[in-house]
Write a protein that holds these residues in place. Structure first.
Motif, mmCIF file in Angstrom:
data_model
loop_
_atom_site.group_PDB
_atom_site.id
_atom_site.type_symbol
_atom_site.label_atom_id
_atom_site.label_comp_id
_atom_site.label_asym_id
_atom_site.label_seq_id
_atom_site.Cartn_x
_atom_site.Cartn_y
_atom_site.Cartn_z
ATOM 1 N N GLY A 166 38.523 50.629 27.536
ATOM 2 C CA GLY A 166 37.871 49.350 27.784
ATOM 3 C C GLY A 166 36.364 49.378 27.685
ATOM 4 N N PHE A 167 35.773 50.570 27.563
ATOM 5 C CA PHE A 167 34.320 50.677 27.439
ATOM 6 C C PHE A 167 33.913 50.546 25.972
ATOM 7 N N ARG A 168 32.690 50.028 25.772
ATOM 8 C CA ARG A 168 32.108 49.938 24.440
ATOM 9 C C ARG A 168 30.664 50.427 24.518
ATOM 10 N N PRO A 169 30.084 50.884 23.415
ATOM 11 C CA PRO A 169 28.692 51.348 23.460
ATOM 12 C C PRO A 169 27.766 50.269 24.020
ATOM 13 N N LEU A 170 26.860 50.666 24.874
ATOM 14 C CA LEU A 170 25.970 49.715 25.537
ATOM 15 C C LEU A 170 25.210 48.825 24.561
ATOM 16 N N PRO A 171 24.702 49.324 23.424
ATOM 17 C CA PRO A 171 23.978 48.421 22.507
ATOM 18 C C PRO A 171 24.796 47.222 22.043
ATOM 19 N N GLU A 172 26.119 47.336 22.058
ATOM 20 C CA GLU A 172 26.937 46.192 21.648
ATOM 21 C C GLU A 172 26.798 45.018 22.610
ATOM 22 N N LEU A 173 26.405 45.305 23.841
ATOM 23 C CA LEU A 173 26.193 44.223 24.815
ATOM 24 C C LEU A 173 25.090 43.284 24.350
ATOM 25 N N TYR A 174 24.166 43.785 23.551
ATOM 26 C CA TYR A 174 23.006 43.007 23.131
ATOM 27 C C TYR A 174 23.196 42.378 21.753
ATOM 28 N N GLY A 175 24.422 42.323 21.279
ATOM 29 C CA GLY A 175 24.689 41.670 20.008
ATOM 30 C C GLY A 175 24.451 40.169 20.104
ATOM 31 N N THR A 176 24.297 39.525 18.962
ATOM 32 C CA THR A 176 24.055 38.079 18.930
ATOM 33 C C THR A 176 25.158 37.398 18.138
ATOM 34 N N GLY A 177 25.190 36.071 18.247
ATOM 35 C CA GLY A 177 26.225 35.296 17.587
ATOM 36 C C GLY A 177 27.163 34.678 18.608
ATOM 37 N N PRO A 178 27.937 33.664 18.220
ATOM 38 C CA PRO A 178 28.797 32.944 19.164
ATOM 39 C C PRO A 178 29.888 33.802 19.789
ATOM 40 N N ASP A 179 30.292 34.858 19.110
ATOM 41 C CA ASP A 179 31.353 35.716 19.635
ATOM 42 C C ASP A 179 30.809 36.993 20.279
ATOM 43 N N ALA A 180 29.506 37.089 20.422
ATOM 44 C CA ALA A 180 28.895 38.272 21.028
ATOM 45 C C ALA A 180 29.285 38.344 22.511
ATOM 46 N N PRO A 181 29.327 39.535 23.088
ATOM 47 C CA PRO A 181 29.745 39.680 24.488
ATOM 48 C C PRO A 181 28.943 38.821 25.465
ATOM 49 N N LEU A 182 27.624 38.762 25.307
ATOM 50 C CA LEU A 182 26.824 37.983 26.249
ATOM 51 C C LEU A 182 27.078 36.488 26.099
ATOM 52 N N ALA A 183 27.186 36.018 24.863
ATOM 53 C CA ALA A 183 27.444 34.593 24.652
ATOM 54 C C ALA A 183 28.770 34.193 25.285
ATOM 55 N N ALA A 184 29.786 35.030 25.105
ATOM 56 C CA ALA A 184 31.086 34.734 25.712
ATOM 57 C C ALA A 184 31.006 34.792 27.228
ATOM 58 N N ARG A 185 30.265 35.752 27.746
ATOM 59 C CA ARG A 185 30.158 35.889 29.204
ATOM 60 C C ARG A 185 29.402 34.721 29.824
ATOM 61 N N ILE A 186 28.406 34.206 29.118
ATOM 62 C CA ILE A 186 27.661 33.047 29.624
ATOM 63 C C ILE A 186 28.596 31.861 29.807
ATOM 64 N N ARG A 187 29.500 31.657 28.865
ATOM 65 C CA ARG A 187 30.444 30.548 28.984
ATOM 66 C C ARG A 187 31.383 30.744 30.179
ATOM 67 N N VAL A 188 31.797 31.989 30.423
ATOM 68 C CA VAL A 188 32.651 32.276 31.580
ATOM 69 C C VAL A 188 31.898 32.008 32.877
ATOM 70 N N VAL A 189 30.651 32.459 32.945
ATOM 71 C CA VAL A 189 29.849 32.249 34.156
ATOM 72 C C VAL A 189 29.635 30.758 34.398
ATOM 73 N N ALA A 190 29.361 29.998 33.344
ATOM 74 C CA ALA A 190 29.170 28.554 33.495
ATOM 75 C C ALA A 190 30.414 27.900 34.072
ATOM 76 N N GLN A 191 31.568 28.314 33.586
ATOM 77 C CA GLN A 191 32.821 27.753 34.091
ATOM 78 C C GLN A 191 33.016 28.086 35.569
ATOM 79 N N ARG A 192 32.730 29.306 35.941
ATOM 80 C CA ARG A 192 32.911 29.717 37.332
ATOM 81 C C ARG A 192 31.911 29.061 38.263
ATOM 82 N N LEU A 193 30.702 28.812 37.761
ATOM 83 C CA LEU A 193 29.701 28.128 38.577
ATOM 84 C C LEU A 193 29.937 26.623 38.636
#
Length: 244
Positions: free
Chosen positions: A35-62
């Motif tokens: 389940g781990f991925r290289p840390l630099p992948e966390l900083y990828g860009t684009g709509p399917d990037a890990p951070l972009a997807a996580r932002i949508r999850v956080v917005a839903q939870r908030l």
């Protein structure tokens, strides 16, 4: 001439005793867990990037439709995670992990999981403040801020304020374990760019306090959210304003 004795590797397992944000897993015998991925992948860009997807999850939870609010809250938590590992290791172990070969896993709840292979024993290229500046601010928080801003438009000033706020939050957790050294490191980091001018470190009745010069937007979650303890505002602004 006898060779210099080999220096023991830092025992990063000690950090977890401070709290989950400080934990850094390491295993000299094998690859990272599933389940781990290289840390630099966390900083990828684009709509399917890990951070972009996580932002949508956080917005839903908030429960907010404002992605920039969710992005700011997520950034604040991630900054606290990296500061905790860096400051905790500096104060308790006398070293700062570079995380150059670290891997990351994003759980459903709680702080991100960090795993790193044992780093080579190396001579310090500067004092602990310099190492923290390079490993955390330059190595992690700069690419993190760039990735967040690529997903959602947020001001650089707001993100610098988040980084400073997360730094002082880390200090408050760490102070009972090493009050003097931790506060000195944090004060020096706040007094140099890029964090200089992002807020004022204060001595409160319960330890370190902070007054930032920007707002993380938490108040925009809803009418009852209120303000963070270190906010630049004394009362929530009108919701129609877009204060950064």
């Amino acid at each position: 001439m006898n060779p210099a004795p080999e220096q023991p590797r830092p025992d990063y397992a000690r950090l977890a005793a401070v709290g989950p944000y400080f934990a850094l897993d390491t295993d000299p015998t094998g690859p990272p867990p599933p389940g781990f991925r290289p840390l630099p992948e966390l900083y990828g860009t684009g709509p399917d990037a890990p951070l972009a997807a996580r932002i949508r999850v956080v917005a839903q939870r908030l429960g907010t439709a404002e992605l920039r609010v969710a992005a700011s809250i997520l950034h604040l938590g991630l900054a606290a995670r990296f500061w905790s590992v860096g400051i905790g290791a500096a104060v308790l172990l006398g070293t700062v992990p570079t995380l150059e070969h670290a891997w990351v896993r994003i759980p459903d709840q709680g702080p991100i999981d960090l795993w790193t292979p044992p780093e080579p024993v190396r001579l310090a290229s500067g004092d602990l403040v310099d190492q923290l500046h390079d490993a955390v601010l330059i190595g992690q928080l700069e690419p993190l801020a760039a990735a967040v801003r690529a997903a959602v438009p947020l001001s650089a000033r707001l993100l610098r304020g988040n980084a400073a706020s997360a730094l002082v939050g880390t200090l408050r957790v760490l102070e009972p374990h090493a009050p003097g050294p931790a506060r000195e490191l944090v004060a020096q980091l706040l007094d140099r760019p890029p964090l200089k001018g992002s807020g004022t470190l204060l001595a409160g009745p319960r330890g370190a306090a902070f007054r930032r010069t920007s707002c993380c937007l938490y108040y925009r979650i809803g009418p009852g959210a209120g303000l963070c303890g270190d906010c630049c505002f004394t009362r929530p602004p009108a919701r129609r304003q877009r204060n950064h």
